[in-house]
Design a protein around this motif. Structure first.
Motif, PDB file in Angstrom:
ATOM      1  N   ILE A  84       0.831  -1.197   0.000  1.00  0.00           N
ATOM      2  CA  ILE A  84       0.000   0.000   0.000  1.00  0.00           C
ATOM      3  C   ILE A  84       0.871   1.255   0.000  1.00  0.00           C
ATOM      4  O   ILE A  84       0.498   2.291  -0.558  1.00  0.00           O
ATOM      5  CB  ILE A  84      -0.950   0.006   1.224  1.00  0.00           C
ATOM      6  N   GLN A  85       2.088   1.173   0.613  1.00  0.00           N
ATOM      7  CA  GLN A  85       2.996   2.320   0.615  1.00  0.00           C
ATOM      8  C   GLN A  85       3.447   2.673  -0.794  1.00  0.00           C
ATOM      9  O   GLN A  85       3.558   3.852  -1.158  1.00  0.00           O
ATOM     10  CB  GLN A  85       4.226   2.024   1.500  1.00  0.00           C
ATOM     11  N   VAL A  86       3.709   1.616  -1.618  1.00  0.00           N
ATOM     12  CA  VAL A  86       4.113   1.861  -3.012  1.00  0.00           C
ATOM     13  C   VAL A  86       2.972   2.516  -3.769  1.00  0.00           C
ATOM     14  O   VAL A  86       3.182   3.490  -4.517  1.00  0.00           O
ATOM     15  CB  VAL A  86       4.539   0.545  -3.687  1.00  0.00           C
ATOM     16  N   ILE A  87       1.750   2.018  -3.598  1.00  0.00           N
ATOM     17  CA  ILE A  87       0.591   2.586  -4.292  1.00  0.00           C
ATOM     18  C   ILE A  87       0.345   4.020  -3.832  1.00  0.00           C
ATOM     19  O   ILE A  87       0.062   4.914  -4.656  1.00  0.00           O
ATOM     20  CB  ILE A  87      -0.652   1.706  -4.055  1.00  0.00           C
ATOM     21  N   SER A  88       0.455   4.240  -2.553  1.00  0.00           N
ATOM     22  CA  SER A  88       0.233   5.589  -2.014  1.00  0.00           C
ATOM     23  C   SER A  88       1.251   6.581  -2.572  1.00  0.00           C
ATOM     24  O   SER A  88       0.900   7.707  -2.975  1.00  0.00           O
ATOM     25  CB  SER A  88       0.323   5.565  -0.487  1.00  0.00           C
ATOM     26  N   ASN A  89       2.547   6.184  -2.629  1.00  0.00           N
ATOM     27  CA  ASN A  89       3.575   7.065  -3.185  1.00  0.00           C
ATOM     28  C   ASN A  89       3.375   7.294  -4.674  1.00  0.00           C
ATOM     29  O   ASN A  89       3.642   8.387  -5.193  1.00  0.00           O
ATOM     30  CB  ASN A  89       4.965   6.484  -2.928  1.00  0.00           C
ATOM     31  N   ALA A  90       2.910   6.257  -5.379  1.00  0.00           N
ATOM     32  CA  ALA A  90       2.669   6.400  -6.823  1.00  0.00           C
ATOM     33  C   ALA A  90       1.541   7.403  -7.067  1.00  0.00           C
ATOM     34  O   ALA A  90       1.615   8.227  -7.995  1.00  0.00           O
ATOM     35  CB  ALA A  90       2.330   5.046  -7.437  1.00  0.00           C
ATOM     36  N   LEU A  91       0.480   7.355  -6.244  1.00  0.00           N
ATOM     37  CA  LEU A  91      -0.643   8.281  -6.418  1.00  0.00           C
ATOM     38  C   LEU A  91      -0.292   9.691  -5.969  1.00  0.00           C
ATOM     39  O   LEU A  91      -0.864  10.687  -6.462  1.00  0.00           O
ATOM     40  CB  LEU A  91      -1.856   7.782  -5.631  1.00  0.00           C
ATOM     41  N   ARG A  92       0.665   9.791  -5.066  1.00  0.00           N
ATOM     42  CA  ARG A  92       1.053  11.123  -4.583  1.00  0.00           C
ATOM     43  C   ARG A  92       1.665  11.946  -5.709  1.00  0.00           C
ATOM     44  O   ARG A  92       1.601  13.185  -5.699  1.00  0.00           O
ATOM     45  CB  ARG A  92       2.027  10.977  -3.419  1.00  0.00           C
ATOM     46  N   VAL A  93       2.251  11.268  -6.691  1.00  0.00           N
ATOM     47  CA  VAL A  93       2.811  11.962  -7.855  1.00  0.00           C
ATOM     48  C   VAL A  93       1.720  12.748  -8.576  1.00  0.00           C
ATOM     49  O   VAL A  93       1.973  13.815  -9.147  1.00  0.00           O
ATOM     50  CB  VAL A  93       3.494  10.963  -8.801  1.00  0.00           C
ATOM     51  N   TRP A  94       0.500  12.226  -8.554  1.00  0.00           N
ATOM     52  CA  TRP A  94      -0.635  12.844  -9.226  1.00  0.00           C
ATOM     53  C   TRP A  94      -1.471  13.709  -8.278  1.00  0.00           C
ATOM     54  O   TRP A  94      -2.550  14.154  -8.651  1.00  0.00           O
ATOM     55  CB  TRP A  94      -1.535  11.760  -9.851  1.00  0.00           C
ATOM     56  N   GLY A  95      -0.962  13.926  -7.131  1.00  0.00           N
ATOM     57  CA  GLY A  95      -1.680  14.762  -6.173  1.00  0.00           C
ATOM     58  C   GLY A  95      -2.893  14.067  -5.578  1.00  0.00           C
ATOM     59  O   GLY A  95      -3.829  14.734  -5.118  1.00  0.00           O
ATOM     60  N   LEU A  96      -2.872  12.748  -5.531  1.00  0.00           N
ATOM     61  CA  LEU A  96      -4.001  11.978  -5.010  1.00  0.00           C
ATOM     62  C   LEU A  96      -3.648  11.403  -3.635  1.00  0.00           C
ATOM     63  O   LEU A  96      -2.486  11.089  -3.355  1.00  0.00           O
ATOM     64  CB  LEU A  96      -4.370  10.853  -5.981  1.00  0.00           C
ATOM     65  N   GLU A  97      -4.663  11.244  -2.828  1.00  0.00           N
ATOM     66  CA  GLU A  97      -4.485  10.806  -1.447  1.00  0.00           C
ATOM     67  C   GLU A  97      -5.409   9.639  -1.128  1.00  0.00           C
ATOM     68  O   GLU A  97      -6.524   9.556  -1.657  1.00  0.00           O
ATOM     69  CB  GLU A  97      -4.778  12.006  -0.535  1.00  0.00           C
ATOM     70  N   LEU A  98      -4.960   8.741  -0.263  1.00  0.00           N
ATOM     71  CA  LEU A  98      -5.743   7.582   0.155  1.00  0.00           C
ATOM     72  C   LEU A  98      -6.258   7.792   1.588  1.00  0.00           C
ATOM     73  O   LEU A  98      -5.494   8.193   2.476  1.00  0.00           O
ATOM     74  CB  LEU A  98      -4.889   6.313   0.114  1.00  0.00           C
ATOM     75  N   ILE A  99      -7.553   7.486   1.769  1.00  0.00           N
ATOM     76  CA  ILE A  99      -8.163   7.539   3.094  1.00  0.00           C
ATOM     77  C   ILE A  99      -8.858   6.211   3.336  1.00  0.00           C
ATOM     78  O   ILE A  99      -9.619   5.741   2.491  1.00  0.00           O
ATOM     79  CB  ILE A  99      -9.179   8.698   3.210  1.00  0.00           C
ATOM     80  N   LEU A 100      -8.602   5.618   4.501  1.00  0.00           N
ATOM     81  CA  LEU A 100      -9.213   4.332   4.824  1.00  0.00           C
ATOM     82  C   LEU A 100     -10.717   4.499   5.001  1.00  0.00           C
ATOM     83  O   LEU A 100     -11.178   5.300   5.835  1.00  0.00           O
ATOM     84  CB  LEU A 100      -8.591   3.762   6.094  1.00  0.00           C
ATOM     85  N   PHE A 101     -11.476   3.758   4.210  1.00  0.00           N
ATOM     86  CA  PHE A 101     -12.932   3.941   4.154  1.00  0.00           C
ATOM     87  C   PHE A 101     -13.612   3.608   5.485  1.00  0.00           C
ATOM     88  O   PHE A 101     -14.542   4.301   5.905  1.00  0.00           O
ATOM     89  CB  PHE A 101     -13.500   3.067   3.025  1.00  0.00           C
ATOM     90  N   ASN A 102     -13.187   2.547   6.141  1.00  0.00           N
ATOM     91  CA  ASN A 102     -13.865   2.120   7.370  1.00  0.00           C
ATOM     92  C   ASN A 102     -13.206   2.680   8.634  1.00  0.00           C
ATOM     93  O   ASN A 102     -13.462   2.203   9.746  1.00  0.00           O
ATOM     94  CB  ASN A 102     -13.937   0.596   7.458  1.00  0.00           C
ATOM     95  N   SER A 103     -12.366   3.705   8.458  1.00  0.00           N
ATOM     96  CA  SER A 103     -11.775   4.339   9.638  1.00  0.00           C
ATOM     97  C   SER A 103     -12.831   5.162  10.372  1.00  0.00           C
ATOM     98  O   SER A 103     -13.819   5.615   9.796  1.00  0.00           O
ATOM     99  CB  SER A 103     -10.592   5.230   9.238  1.00  0.00           C
ATOM    100  N   ARG A 104     -12.590   5.370  11.677  1.00  0.00           N
ATOM    101  CA  ARG A 104     -13.551   6.120  12.482  1.00  0.00           C
ATOM    102  C   ARG A 104     -13.654   7.560  11.994  1.00  0.00           C
ATOM    103  O   ARG A 104     -14.741   8.155  11.978  1.00  0.00           O
ATOM    104  CB  ARG A 104     -13.110   6.101  13.931  1.00  0.00           C
ATOM    105  N   GLU A 105     -12.511   8.149  11.588  1.00  0.00           N
ATOM    106  CA  GLU A 105     -12.512   9.541  11.135  1.00  0.00           C
ATOM    107  C   GLU A 105     -13.391   9.716   9.888  1.00  0.00           C
ATOM    108  O   GLU A 105     -14.181  10.665   9.808  1.00  0.00           O
ATOM    109  CB  GLU A 105     -11.085  10.001  10.847  1.00  0.00           C
ATOM    110  N   TYR A 106     -13.216   8.791   8.910  1.00  0.00           N
ATOM    111  CA  TYR A 106     -13.997   8.922   7.683  1.00  0.00           C
ATOM    112  C   TYR A 106     -15.468   8.618   7.930  1.00  0.00           C
ATOM    113  O   TYR A 106     -16.340   9.324   7.418  1.00  0.00           O
ATOM    114  CB  TYR A 106     -13.451   8.006   6.569  1.00  0.00           C
ATOM    115  N   GLN A 107     -15.764   7.588   8.696  1.00  0.00           N
ATOM    116  CA  GLN A 107     -17.147   7.215   8.944  1.00  0.00           C
ATOM    117  C   GLN A 107     -17.892   8.308   9.694  1.00  0.00           C
ATOM    118  O   GLN A 107     -19.109   8.471   9.526  1.00  0.00           O
ATOM    119  CB  GLN A 107     -17.209   5.905   9.725  1.00  0.00           C
TER     120      GLN A 107
END
Length: 353
Positions: A84-107
């Motif tokens: 997931i760290q590789v995917i997250s860094n790859a998306l950061r190049v495009w200015g995209l961010e990952l948020i865990l869907f079932n996290s308490r903060e997002y819910q």
């Protein structure tokens, strides 16, 4: 008027190759061939080096550092898996961010899933993308034969099902790059008549269909072979039957010819009873013998043997007739002065005086 099938074809969908599901997941999300295994490997090596440097801060002679160096990379492996760290860094190049869907903060934000732009899902090292294109949602799993249309109503249920099955779901935040499918599907919604199957299931059905077709072909050819064999046997039986009939017909014709020949000789002799009485009796005897031969062993005589027997019969007939032939100066009993010498056939058989 837009072709709905062409609209579906405008969606970029990279299918599974090896264990490169992380690459397929990212490219399907971005709707293009943006990342290769080499790109993701470079990011993974960079992450490994950053982790090594942090571990070295505690002392390169420490037990923890030596243990870290002996362990394999946690960001990639030889099969093509990326963390997931590789995917997250790859998306950061495009200015995209990952948020865990079932996290308490997002819910706690109580955001309706249909208002998001995309999701990335992971379970047991398999990654796939769910993305909105135009006003519709699509499952872009690389294990499917094509994009799968998901209704707004079904989206929340689908995400809940994935969570129940153990998937980790991440919400994509940021501006995704523009793509052709986004423009086309923004103008017109599409309908999907048949949902895509899993690639393995599709190949299994194809193999099963080919096997069934092959079995059917073998059955058809088997039936045709049996029919051909039966036809050949029938033809052989008919040929043998015709041969038997021909032999019987030849023998019957020969017997009839002999019988007619004998009858002809008898009828000729009847015209000269007074001069050929002994010939008549010989003729009747020969006729009786011929009649006995009709149903006996001579049925199987060849044409040459029958010809010889006929010739022998006529020779005997000549020998019996010669003593009774009157002299030229002797008149017949009717006083006509003519001599009745028997049939024309007998005349031909007599030698010249």
């Amino acid at each position: 008027m837009f072709d709905r099938k062409l609209n579906m074809d405008s969606i970029f969908h990279e299918k599974q190759e090896g264990s490169l599901c992380a690459q397929h997941c990212l490219n399907n999300l971005l709707q293009g061939e943006y990342f290769t295994p080499v790109d993701l490997s470079s990011i993974a090596h960079q992450l490994d080096e950053e982790e090594r440097m942090r571990m070295a801060e505690g002392g390169m002679a420490s037990e923890e550092y030596r243990t870290f160096l002996q362990q394999p990379s946690g960001n990639m492996d030889d099969s093509g898996f990326f963390s997931i760290q590789v995917i997250s860094n790859a998306l950061r190049v495009w200015g995209l961010e990952l948020i865990l869907f079932n996290s308490r903060e997002y819910q706690s934000l109580m955001i309706n899933p249909i208002n998001e732009k995309a999701f990335i899902c992971n379970y047991k090292e398999h990654w796939f993308t769910i993305r909105k294109l135009g006003q519709q949602w699509f499952n872009l799993n690389s294990l499917l034969t094509g994009p799968e249309l998901i209704s707004d109503t079904y989206l929340a249920l689908f995400l809940a099902q994935l969570q129940q099955e153990g998937y980790s779901i991440f919400v994509i935040r940021g501006n995704l790059p523009e793509c052709e499918a986004e423009h086309i599907l923004g103008i017109m919604r599409v309908q999907q008549q048949q949902r895509p199957r899993l690639i393995g299931e599709d190949e299994a059905q194809t193999s099963a269909g080919m096997s069934a077709a092959l079995s059917q072909t073998e059955m058809v050819f088997g039936v045709e072979d049996e029919v051909v064999d039966e036809d050949e046997e029938l033809k052989k039986a008919l040929a043998i039957s015709r041969q038997d009939i021909d032999v019987e017909d030849e023998e019957a014709d020969l017997r009839r010819a002999i019988q007619l020949s004998m009858q002809g000789a008898v009828m000729s002799n009847k015209s000269s009873e007074s001069e050929m009485g002994n010939v008549k009796s010989g003729s009747q005897a020969a006729g009786s013998a011929a009649g006995g031969q009709k149903g006996g062993q001579n049925e199987a005589l060849t044409a040459e043997e029958l010809r010889k027997r006929r010739q022998a019969y006529f020779d005997r007939q000549q020998q019996q007739a010669q003593p009774n032939i009157p002299q030229p100066d002797t008149k017949s009993s009717d006083g006509s002065g003519s001599v009745n010498t028997g049939s024309e056939e007998d005349q031909q058989q007599k030698p010249s005086q």
